[in-house]
Design a protein around this motif. Structure first.
Motif, PDB file in Angstrom:
ATOM      1  N   ARG A 190      -4.554   0.654   4.938  1.00  0.00           N
ATOM      2  CA  ARG A 190      -4.535   2.089   5.217  1.00  0.00           C
ATOM      3  C   ARG A 190      -3.137   2.603   5.610  1.00  0.00           C
ATOM      4  O   ARG A 190      -3.016   3.582   6.316  1.00  0.00           O
ATOM      5  N   MET A 191      -2.121   1.907   5.161  1.00  0.00           N
ATOM      6  CA  MET A 191      -0.737   2.308   5.442  1.00  0.00           C
ATOM      7  C   MET A 191      -0.450   2.349   6.943  1.00  0.00           C
ATOM      8  O   MET A 191       0.379   3.120   7.414  1.00  0.00           O
ATOM      9  N   LEU A 192      -1.146   1.509   7.706  1.00  0.00           N
ATOM     10  CA  LEU A 192      -0.921   1.471   9.146  1.00  0.00           C
ATOM     11  C   LEU A 192       0.448   0.867   9.441  1.00  0.00           C
ATOM     12  O   LEU A 192       0.883  -0.078   8.781  1.00  0.00           O
ATOM     13  N   VAL A 230       0.865  -1.191   0.000  1.00  0.00           N
ATOM     14  CA  VAL A 230       0.000   0.000   0.000  1.00  0.00           C
ATOM     15  C   VAL A 230       0.897   1.235   0.000  1.00  0.00           C
ATOM     16  O   VAL A 230       1.590   1.506   0.977  1.00  0.00           O
ATOM     17  N   ARG A 231       0.877   1.985  -1.104  1.00  0.00           N
ATOM     18  CA  ARG A 231       1.716   3.174  -1.234  1.00  0.00           C
ATOM     19  C   ARG A 231       0.861   4.430  -1.121  1.00  0.00           C
ATOM     20  O   ARG A 231      -0.272   4.459  -1.588  1.00  0.00           O
ATOM     21  N   HIS A 232       1.445   5.446  -0.538  1.00  0.00           N
ATOM     22  CA  HIS A 232       0.742   6.716  -0.406  1.00  0.00           C
ATOM     23  C   HIS A 232       0.470   7.281  -1.804  1.00  0.00           C
ATOM     24  O   HIS A 232       1.379   7.384  -2.626  1.00  0.00           O
ATOM     25  N   PRO A 272       3.631   7.557   6.332  1.00  0.00           N
ATOM     26  CA  PRO A 272       3.243   8.497   5.273  1.00  0.00           C
ATOM     27  C   PRO A 272       3.757   8.134   3.888  1.00  0.00           C
ATOM     28  O   PRO A 272       3.350   8.747   2.906  1.00  0.00           O
ATOM     29  N   HIS A 273       4.639   7.144   3.795  1.00  0.00           N
ATOM     30  CA  HIS A 273       5.143   6.737   2.485  1.00  0.00           C
ATOM     31  C   HIS A 273       4.435   5.481   1.967  1.00  0.00           C
ATOM     32  O   HIS A 273       4.096   5.398   0.789  1.00  0.00           O
ATOM     33  N   GLY A 274       4.171   4.572   2.860  1.00  0.00           N
ATOM     34  CA  GLY A 274       3.482   3.354   2.457  1.00  0.00           C
ATOM     35  C   GLY A 274       3.777   2.219   3.431  1.00  0.00           C
ATOM     36  O   GLY A 274       4.742   2.274   4.192  1.00  0.00           O
ATOM     37  N   GLU A 275       2.929   1.197   3.410  1.00  0.00           N
ATOM     38  CA  GLU A 275       3.117   0.045   4.294  1.00  0.00           C
ATOM     39  C   GLU A 275       2.475  -1.191   3.665  1.00  0.00           C
ATOM     40  O   GLU A 275       1.758  -1.094   2.663  1.00  0.00           O
ATOM     41  N   ASN A 276       2.727  -2.319   4.282  1.00  0.00           N
ATOM     42  CA  ASN A 276       2.091  -3.559   3.838  1.00  0.00           C
ATOM     43  C   ASN A 276       0.751  -3.781   4.523  1.00  0.00           C
ATOM     44  O   ASN A 276       0.058  -4.745   4.216  1.00  0.00           O
ATOM     45  N   PHE A 290      -3.597  -4.198  11.660  1.00  0.00           N
ATOM     46  CA  PHE A 290      -4.923  -3.951  12.206  1.00  0.00           C
ATOM     47  C   PHE A 290      -5.918  -4.561  11.228  1.00  0.00           C
ATOM     48  O   PHE A 290      -5.816  -4.344  10.017  1.00  0.00           O
ATOM     49  N   PRO A 291      -6.890  -5.356  11.727  1.00  0.00           N
ATOM     50  CA  PRO A 291      -7.794  -6.061  10.799  1.00  0.00           C
ATOM     51  C   PRO A 291      -8.638  -5.086   9.966  1.00  0.00           C
ATOM     52  O   PRO A 291      -9.300  -4.208  10.532  1.00  0.00           O
ATOM     53  N   PRO A 292      -8.630  -5.222   8.664  1.00  0.00           N
ATOM     54  CA  PRO A 292      -9.477  -4.356   7.842  1.00  0.00           C
ATOM     55  C   PRO A 292     -10.954  -4.763   7.897  1.00  0.00           C
ATOM     56  O   PRO A 292     -11.832  -3.967   7.611  1.00  0.00           O
ATOM     57  N   GLN A 293     -11.227  -6.027   8.287  1.00  0.00           N
ATOM     58  CA  GLN A 293     -12.602  -6.510   8.326  1.00  0.00           C
ATOM     59  C   GLN A 293     -13.246  -6.230   9.689  1.00  0.00           C
ATOM     60  O   GLN A 293     -12.553  -5.961  10.667  1.00  0.00           O
TER      61      GLN A 293
END
Length: 434
Positions: free
Chosen positions: A335-337, A251-253, A328-332, A341-344
């Motif tokens: 929501r770039m957390l 997930v990239r900003h 702020p750059h991106g994460e795996n 954290f569960p998205p569901q």
């Protein structure tokens, strides 16, 4: 001399003073005609030697012997076999008899090294200033240097009109490429506003203190502001760690992937904020997150409007630090957390599923079914945190009841929880027993 060298009507007092000093420093031999000397400039001989806008001073006053002397073995001229002359000196020593000696600095122009001033200057007369052999400085430079420095879309102003000497000394310099000044000072000669701007910043980009040319090509470039490459590739040339990180995350900003890329958030020169940010972090985020945004990972709410409508704010939001939870750059992570954290909505209880929350909050609040101290969310001693999250299939994640950004209820509790299409009212009320 003034009849041959017309004095400009708009010369400043400083320019007049400098010119007067130069003339005063020349030996009288160069400027005064010998009453007994026959001028070489006549209708019969060298008739056009003074017919130009600029005439060398000895020529102007008919003092040819300042540079030439009779020599029986010299080259014969049209006036006859006895009309033979040679130079008083055989190299640049002749010029240095009148002109200040040059060639002692670290970087010397090749013609000066070879003591051949006449490669660039006509020793008698010329229509160009400084007795240059061609009409402009640029034309003269490009007789030796290939004219390949103004072919791209964006060309430096002085380069576009051939004013090479705005930045380079044509004779010698203490700096590489015979620059008139070193590093940023070379640019500040013209870009005074940048010098003032840079002096007022608390965080300064390292190239500003070293060399503007690390980011900007001093001649031409296909990119705006003559950048050596387009962002983010220009930035990644130094910030290799960020290049590797952004290339590796899922997930990239979105800001990095737009035209301005890194410059959407960072000032490339100086800033009053850490990391060269354009503003305090949350203000910077809300400049884009002031509307709903569609992303490959779902729609993001209008965060600016949402925060304005909800007065109870999560600690990082109160501190204006979105980067406490988001990279702020991106994460795996969703929501770039920064941590998982569960998205569901539903997820089985596992400490790893709540790594982001437990980075600040106590991990013990949902570990025991019975407690009077681990959590305030109780029915007597029954832990309602434990009851909600410890379900194999329908374990509630934190966001089932809590808003992660802002709400109008205590403990970041939301007004309702989604149950399919139905919005279940939470109607939270605190009791004495918890």
């Amino acid at each position: 001399v003034s009849e041959v060298y017309p004095v400009p009507t708009r010369w400043s007092p400083v320019a007049v003073g400098v010119a007067a000093a130069i003339l005063a420093s020349w030996p009288a031999l160069c400027l005064q005609a010998d009453p007994g000397e026959t001028s070489c400039v006549s209708a019969e001989c060298h008739a056009k030697l003074r017919e130009a806008k600029h005439v060398h001073a000895p020529v102007a006053v008919g003092r040819c012997s300042a540079c030439h002397t009779s020599d029986p073995k010299g080259t014969p001229y049209a006036a006859g076999p006895d009309h033979r002359f040679k130079l008083v000196e055989t190299d640049a020593k002749l010029c240095f008899d009148c002109h200040p000696k040059i060639g002692g600095k670290a970087y010397v122009h090749e013609p000066i090294k070879k003591r051949m001033c006449v490669i660039c200057h006509d020793p008698h007369r010329a229509d160009a200033p400084f007795l240059l052999r061609v009409a402009s400085v640029g034309q003269l430079c490009f007789q030796c240097h290939k004219d390949t420095m103004r072919t791209e879309k964006v060309v430096h102003g002085p380069v576009s009109i051939g004013q090479c000497t705005s930045c380079h000394d044509p004779h010698e310099s203490d700096y590489p490429h015979r620059l008139r000044a070193m590093g940023p000072q070379s640019c500040f000669v013209c870009h005074k506003e940048k010098e003032v701007e840079f002096a007022g910043g608390t965080t300064v980009h390292k190239p500003i203190t070293e060399d503007c040319g690390k980011c900007h090509d001093p001649h031409d470039s296909p990119h705006p502001f003559r950048l050596r490459n387009a962002p983010p590739d220009l930035c990644f040339g130094c910030h290799e760690d960020k290049a590797k990180h952004i290339a590796s995350v899922a997930v990239r900003h979105g800001a990095i992937q737009t035209e301005r890329s890194c410059l959407n958030c960072h000032n490339p020169h100086v800033s009053g904020y850490p990391k060269l940010l354009l503003d305090v972090p949350m203000n910077l985020c809300l400049k884009c997150h002031d509307q709903e945004l569609d992303t490959p990972f779902g729609r993001i709410r209008n965060m600016k409007g949402y925060l304005a409508a909800n007065t109870q704010r999560h600690g990082p939001i109160r501190e204006g630090d979105c980067s406490a939870c988001h990279n702020p750059h991106g994460e795996n992570n969703w929501r770039m957390l920064k941590l998982y954290f569960p998205p569901q909505f539903y997820a089985p209880y596992d400490l790893k599923n709540y790594a982001l929350c437990f980075n600040c909050h106590q991990k013990t609040l949902a570990l025991d079914a019975q407690t009077t101290s681990l959590t305030g969310f109780r029915n007597g001693s029954k832990s309602l945190h434990f009851a909600h999250v410890n379900k194999e299939v329908k374990g509630r994640t934190c966001r089932a009841c809590h808003d992660l950004h802002a709400t109008n209820y205590p403990k970041m509790i939301t007004a309702e929880a989604p149950f399919g299409e139905w919005k279940l009212p939470i109607e939270y009320e605190k009791s004495e027993s918890g």
